[in-house]
Scaffold this active site. Structure first.
Site, mmCIF file in Angstrom:
data_model
loop_
_atom_site.group_PDB
_atom_site.id
_atom_site.type_symbol
_atom_site.label_atom_id
_atom_site.label_comp_id
_atom_site.label_asym_id
_atom_site.label_seq_id
_atom_site.Cartn_x
_atom_site.Cartn_y
_atom_site.Cartn_z
ATOM 1 N N CYS A 2 -49.592 10.928 -4.742
ATOM 2 C CA CYS A 2 -49.807 12.358 -4.623
ATOM 3 C C CYS A 2 -48.515 13.024 -4.176
ATOM 4 C CB CYS A 2 -50.901 12.744 -3.636
ATOM 5 S SG CYS A 2 -52.501 12.058 -4.005
ATOM 6 N N ARG A 27 -45.320 10.950 -8.681
ATOM 7 C CA ARG A 27 -46.122 10.423 -7.565
ATOM 8 C C ARG A 27 -47.614 10.361 -7.884
ATOM 9 N NH1 ARG A 27 -43.288 10.477 -2.891
ATOM 10 N NH2 ARG A 27 -45.231 10.278 -1.749
ATOM 11 N N TRP A 75 -52.981 11.500 -7.259
ATOM 12 C CA TRP A 75 -53.263 10.125 -7.673
ATOM 13 C C TRP A 75 -54.533 9.763 -6.922
ATOM 14 C CZ3 TRP A 75 -53.873 5.248 -5.540
ATOM 15 C CH2 TRP A 75 -53.758 4.169 -6.429
ATOM 16 N N ASN A 101 -51.639 14.223 0.993
ATOM 17 C CA ASN A 101 -51.205 12.962 0.386
ATOM 18 C C ASN A 101 -51.483 11.866 1.403
ATOM 19 O OD1 ASN A 101 -49.833 10.796 -0.764
ATOM 20 N ND2 ASN A 101 -47.861 11.462 0.055
ATOM 21 N N GLY A 102 -52.326 10.899 1.029
ATOM 22 C CA GLY A 102 -52.644 9.805 1.956
ATOM 23 C C GLY A 102 -54.124 9.504 1.902
ATOM 24 N N GLU A 487 -40.578 -10.226 -13.749
ATOM 25 C CA GLU A 487 -40.247 -8.811 -13.870
ATOM 26 C C GLU A 487 -40.424 -8.329 -15.315
ATOM 27 O OE1 GLU A 487 -40.008 -6.398 -12.029
ATOM 28 O OE2 GLU A 487 -38.847 -4.911 -13.109
ATOM 29 N N LYS A 491 -42.945 -5.335 -16.454
ATOM 30 C CA LYS A 491 -42.489 -4.144 -17.197
ATOM 31 C C LYS A 491 -43.374 -3.918 -18.410
ATOM 32 C CE LYS A 491 -40.566 -2.443 -15.068
ATOM 33 N NZ LYS A 491 -40.240 -2.896 -13.763
ATOM 34 N N GLU A 494 -47.089 -2.825 -17.437
ATOM 35 C CA GLU A 494 -47.314 -1.522 -16.805
ATOM 36 C C GLU A 494 -47.099 -0.341 -17.742
ATOM 37 O OE1 GLU A 494 -44.978 -0.642 -13.282
ATOM 38 O OE2 GLU A 494 -43.219 -1.574 -14.126
ATOM 39 N N HIS A 510 -48.948 -27.227 -16.879
ATOM 40 C CA HIS A 510 -50.058 -27.478 -15.955
ATOM 41 C C HIS A 510 -51.231 -26.522 -16.196
ATOM 42 C CE1 HIS A 510 -47.646 -30.383 -13.811
ATOM 43 N NE2 HIS A 510 -46.658 -29.498 -13.767
ATOM 44 N N LYS A 609 -45.266 6.349 -8.739
ATOM 45 C CA LYS A 609 -43.960 5.803 -8.387
ATOM 46 C C LYS A 609 -43.909 5.323 -6.950
ATOM 47 C CE LYS A 609 -39.684 4.999 -9.389
ATOM 48 N NZ LYS A 609 -39.491 3.845 -10.271
#
Ligand code: M6R
Length: 614
Positions: A2, A27, A75, A101-102, A487, A491, A494, A510, A609
C-alpha cells in the site's frame, strides 16, 4: 504494501495526489482512492477498484476542489479488492477519513468492543476499525483529533502508516507511523506525505523520516510538529532526499523492468564507485572498515533476507565462506524471527533488503539486536528503515528499482557481497594480496562484461517465442550457479505466472527428474567452473529423458553446445563473479516470455514491491 500520499498547500491538491499515487503504485495496485477537504470544509471521498488510472477516470467530472487531501493505493490484506474495501475509509458519522498502510492485528477485538457501543461497520477492513475507534474516542471525550489519534494508537497492535483528515478542517492532517514507512516533504508553504519520497521529489528535497510511534501534526501556516503517544514533542530532523525525477521515468523503454535490466552496467559502476582503493589494489567498504574488530573477531555470520535478497544472500554465504573462512548461515527472515535463534554477541547478522522496509527482515533485525549481535544492513533505499535500524551497513546504490521483479538490485547486492567478502578477507588476511588484486581487476571489468552479455537481447527475444506457452520450467545450477537457478525461476514465475522450480542440479536425481519429459524445458546454468564436468552429466541425464535444454555457458563452450537445444554464451569471468553475468540472460528470458504472454510485467498480479506486512 500500500502507498499513501498526503498534501496540504496552495498547489492543485488533486493533481499532486494522483501523480503521487502513480509513483507509489509499485507498492500495491488493486484499488485506489482519494479524500479531499475543500476550502468550505466539504470532505469528498472517491475510490474504486483497479489502478490509479481507473481512479482518475472515476473522478473525471467530479468536484475535486480542495485545500488538502490524502490518497491511497492498495495491496489488499483484509477484505477482497473492491470499491468498498478501497481506502480512504470513513468514520461512521462521516466526519473523518483515513488512509492506512499496514495491518491492525487486534482489529477484531477492537471491532467487537466498538460494536458493543453501537458502532456499525461497512467494510471488511482492519482500517475502518481504526477510524471508527478514533471517532468514538473523539466524540466520547469531546477532544481534538490529535488527542483521539494518540489515544487510539495506544490501543492498536500492529503496523501502520496512517493519515487522517476531518470534515470542516481544511487546515490539518494528522499522520503517524509504526513499522510502516512514512516520509514528510517540507516545501515552501506546503507539506507532503508519502510512503517514500517519490510522490513529491519534484517539489522538495527536504524530508523528515518519521520514526516509529511518532505522530505528525501538519497544520497550514505552522511548523511541522512531531509528538509521541504521550504528547511529548520531539525534534524535527530535516534530511535531504537523494532522488531525481529522471530516475522515476522509463527513459524510452516499454517497461521499468527492461530499463532496469539494461541499466546494470551503470548501476554496477555506481555500486563499485569509491570502494576500490589504493589504485585497484583492494576494495574497502566503509561499513566494514569502521568495524574492523567486529569482523576480525566474528565467530559466525547469519544472513537474513526474503525473496530475491535471500538468493543474493546465498551467494553472499559462498563468497564469505570461500574468501574469509567464516562460517555463514542464511535464513529466511520470516522463519528466523519465529525460530528462537541461538545468537551471541560474537555473531554478526547481515540483513539484506532492496527496499529497506520488508517487515520480516525488520523483525529479524530486532531479534538479532535483542540477542546482542552486531547487525549490518545491505540496502538500496537511502533513509529507509533497515539502514536506520542496523549498526552499520552498505548501500548498493543502484538507484530506484520500480519494476516489482528485482533485477539491478540483485546484481548490486551480489556485488556488495563480493566487495564485503574481499574487504573482510583483507582484514583477516585470508586471501593473498595477489588474489585480491586480480579479483578487484575483474570487478572493475564487470560493467563492460554485463554490457557484452546484454547483447544477447535479440537472441533471447527470439528464443522466448519458442517457450512462451510452456507450462512448467526447471532451473538447475551447482555451486555459485545454484542461487542463480533459484533467482531465474523466481523471475519467471512472478512475472509470467509459469510454474518454475529452481534446484541444485545434482539433487534432481533425488526426485524432480521424474518431471522431465518433452513438455518440461530446463534452464541450466553451466559456466566453466570447478563443477563444470559434473553439470555436463546432469545435462546428459535430462537429454536422455527427452527434456529440452536452454544452457547458459561460457563463450567458446563446445561440450554443452553439442547436448543442449539452445545455448546462450556469456563472457568468461572468475567463478565467484559468474552469478552477476549468468543472471542477466535469465532476467531477459523471463521478461520476454512475460511480455509475449501479455502480462503486466512491472506490476504482476498479487505482488507489491515493498512487503511491509507479515
Ligand atoms: O525489499 P526486499 O529486498 O526486502 O524485498 C524482498 C522480496 O520481497 C523481493 O526480493 C521479492 O522477492 C521480489 N519481488 C523479487 O523479484
Amino acid at each position: 504494501m500500500c502507498g499513501i500520499v498526503g498534501y496540504i498547500g496552495n498547489g492543485n491538491v488533486y493533481d499532486i495526489l494522483i501523480n503521487g499515487l502513480k509513483r507509489l503504485e509499485y507498492r500495491g495496485y488493486d484499488s485506489a482512492g482519494i479524500a479531499l477537504v475543500s476550502e468550505s470544509g466539504d470532505l469528498n471521498v472517491y475510490k474504486t477498484v483497479g489502478k490509479v488510472s481507473n481512479l482518475e477516470n472515476f473522478c473525471a467530472g467530479k468536484n475535486t476542489d480542495a485545500k488538502l487531501g490524502i490518497a491511497h493505493t492498495r495491496w489488499a490484506t483484509h477484505g477482497e479488492p473492491c470499491d468498498n474495501n478501497a481506502h480512504p475509509h470513513f468514520s461512521e458519522d462521516g466526519n473523518l477519513a483515513i488512509v492506512h498502510n499496514g495491518t491492525i492485528e487486534n482489529y477484531q477485538l477492537l471491532k467487537d468492543a466498538l460494536s458493543e457501543h453501537g458502532c456499525k461497520f461497512y467494510t471488511e477492513t482492519d482500517t475502518e476499525v481504526l477510524v471508527q475507534l478514533i471517532e468514538y474516542i473523539k466524540n466520547e471525550n469531546k477532544c481534538e483529533l490529535i488527542d483521539a489519534v494518540r489515544s487510539a494508537l495506544k490501543q492498536v497492535i500492529g503496523a501502520y502508516a496512517i493519515a487522517v483528515v476531518e470534515k470542516n478542517n481544511p487546515n490539518q492532517i494528522i499522520a503517524a507511523r509504526k513499522s510502516s514507512p512514512l516520509v514528510v516533504g517540507i516545501g515552501e508553504d506546503e507539506v507532503f506525505l508519502g510512503s517514500d519520497g517519490t510522490p513529491f521529489v519534484e517539489y522538495t528535497k527536504d524530508v523528515v523520516y518519521v520514526k516509529d510511534e511518532e505522530i505528525v501534526i501538519i497544520r497550514r501556516g505552522e511548523p511541522l510538529k512531531l509528538v509521541d503517544f504521550d504528547n511529548k514533542e520531539s525534534k524535527v530532523n530535516v534530511d535531504r532526499l537523494q532522488l531525481s525525477i529522471s530516475q522515476l521515468e522509463k527513459g524510452g523503454y516499454p517497461h521499468f523492468m527492461l530499463k532496469e535490466i539494461f541499466e546494470q552496467p551503470i548501476t554496477l559502476t555506481d555500486c563499485i564507485r569509491g570502494r576500490v582503493v589504493n589504485a585497484g589494489e583492494h576494495v574497502m567498504l566503509n561499513g566494514v572498515f569502521s568495524n574492523i574488530d567486529k569482523f576480525k573477531e566474528v565467530n559466525r555470520i547469519i544472513i537474513v533476507a526474503c525473496g530475491t535478497s535471500w538468493h543474493a544472500s546465498l551467494l553472499g554465504k559462498s563468497l564469505i565462506q570461500d574468501m574469509c573462512q567464516i562460517a555463514v548461515e542464511v535464513e529466511y527472515a520470516s522463519e528466523f524471527r519465529y525460530s528462537n535463534p541461538v545468537i551471541t554477541d560474537k555473531d554478526i547478522v547481515i540483513a539484506v533488503s532492496q527496499s529497506g522496509e520488508t517487515a520480516d527482515t525488520l523483525a529479524a533485525i530486532q531479534i538479532a539486536r535483542q540477542k546482542g549481535a552486531f547487525v549490518y544492513g545491505i540496502s538500496n533505499v537511502v533513509g529507509s528503515s533497515i539502514p536506520r535500524e542496523t549498526d552499520s551497513g552498505t548501500y548498493i546504490h543502484v538507484g530506484p528499482e520500480i519494476g516489482v521483479a528485482s533485477t539491478k538490485a540483485f546484481t548490486g547486492q551480489v556485488m556488495v557481497f563480493t566487495m564485503l567478502a574481499l574487504s573482510v578477507a583483507k582484514i583477516k588476511n585470508t586471501l593473498s594480496d595477489e588474489t585480491i588484486r586480480t579479483l578487484v581487476n575483474w570487478i572493475l571489468k564487470i560493467p563492460s562484461l554485463v554490457t557484452e552479455t546484454l547483447n544477447l537481447d535479440d537472441q533471447i527475444k527470439r528464443l522466448s517465442l519458442i517457450y512462451t506457452y510452456a507450462r512448467n520450467f526447471m532451473y538447475l545450477g551447482r555451486g555459485y550457479s545454484y542461487p542463480v537457478a533459484l533467482e531465474g525461476a523466481l523471475k519467471l514465475k512472478e512475472i509470467s505466472y509459469i510454474h518454475a522450480e529452481g534446484y541444485p542440479a545434482a539433487e534432481m536425481k533425488h526426485g524432480p527428474i521424474a518431471l522431465i519429459d518433452s513438455e518440461m524445458p530446463t534452464v541450466i546454468i553451466a559456466p566453466k567452473d570447478h563443477l563444470y564436468e559434473k553439470i555436463v552429466s546432469n545435462v546428459q541425464q535430462i537429454k536422455s529423458r527427452g527434456g529440452s535444454i536452454i544452457a547458459i555457458v561460457t563463450k567458446g563452450d563446445t561440450v554443452i553446445k553439442e547436448l543442449a537445444d539452445h545455448v546462450l554464451e556469456v563472457p568468461e569471468v572468475p567463478e565467484c563473479l559468474t552469478p552477476i553475468i549468468t543472471s542477466i540472460p535469465l532476467q531477459l528470458l523471463s521478461y520476454y516470455i512475460a511480455v509475449n504472454r501479455g502480462k503486466d510485467v512491472d506490476m504482476p498480479r498479487n505482488l507489491a514491491k515493498s512487503v511491509t506486512v507479515e
